[in-house]
Design a protein around this motif. Structure first.
Motif, short mmCIF file in Angstrom:
data_model
loop_
_atom_site.label_atom_id
_atom_site.label_comp_id
_atom_site.label_asym_id
_atom_site.label_seq_id
_atom_site.Cartn_x
_atom_site.Cartn_y
_atom_site.Cartn_z
N ARG A 9 0.78 -1.28 -0.13
CA ARG A 9 -0.33 -0.09 -0.10
C ARG A 9 1.03 0.90 -0.51
O ARG A 9 0.57 2.16 -0.50
CB ARG A 9 -0.92 0.35 1.16
N GLU A 105 -8.14 5.18 5.58
CA GLU A 105 -7.06 5.60 4.26
C GLU A 105 -7.15 6.63 4.09
O GLU A 105 -8.09 7.41 4.38
CB GLU A 105 -8.04 4.64 3.53
N ALA A 109 -2.10 3.51 5.78
CA ALA A 109 -1.20 2.84 5.25
C ALA A 109 0.43 2.84 5.82
O ALA A 109 0.96 1.81 5.37
CB ALA A 109 -1.11 2.55 3.63
#
Length: 135
Positions: A9, A105, A109
């Motif tokens: 990510r 988000e 990550a």
């Protein structure tokens, strides 16, 4: 490369390069350096009449974490004012373990950075540059 730290990510955020580049006629700009690791971030902005970010661009000379953070920040900054950016920064600080709580988000990550205190500044440097540009 540490697979735990540089997970897919984070790499994807860095590769996306959201907002990377320069603006034709920025109304505000700021540069921040991290003397410990050599990262350098320049943020350029165009603000609307209400002080909200209309356009954002960044140039990052730094590590993958710094590049990914600048990209993540650019992906959510448009339409926000200084207060809105401060709220997003809290989300990034939760992700790296500097504040309690869960991050959302795209900043979730960066959770692997919690275990690498020296790398937390790499994630937060784009926020410092943006804060200066908004001041």
């Amino acid at each position: 490369m540490n697979d735990q730290l540089y997970q897919e990510r984070i790499v994807a955020l860095a590769k996306a390069k959201t907002g990377a580049g320069k603006l034709a006629a920025p109304t505000r700009a700021a540069r921040k350096d991290n003397p410990l690791c050599g990262d350098r971030v320049t943020i350029e902005l165009k603000l609307d009449g209400q002080g909200k970010i209309a356009e954002i661009a960044h140039q990052v000379r730094g590590c993958l974490l710094c590049q990914a953070s600048a990209s993540a920040l650019a992906s959510v900054a448009v339409g926000r004012d200084a207060k809105g950016i401060a709220e997003i920064r809290h989300d990034a600080e939760r992700a790296v373990g500097r504040e309690a709580g869960e991050a959302h988000e795209p900043f979730a990550a960066f959770a692997p950075v919690r275990d690498h205190k020296s790398r937390q500044e790499c994630v937060l440097l784009p926020f410092e540059a943006l804060k200066d540009a908004l001041s």
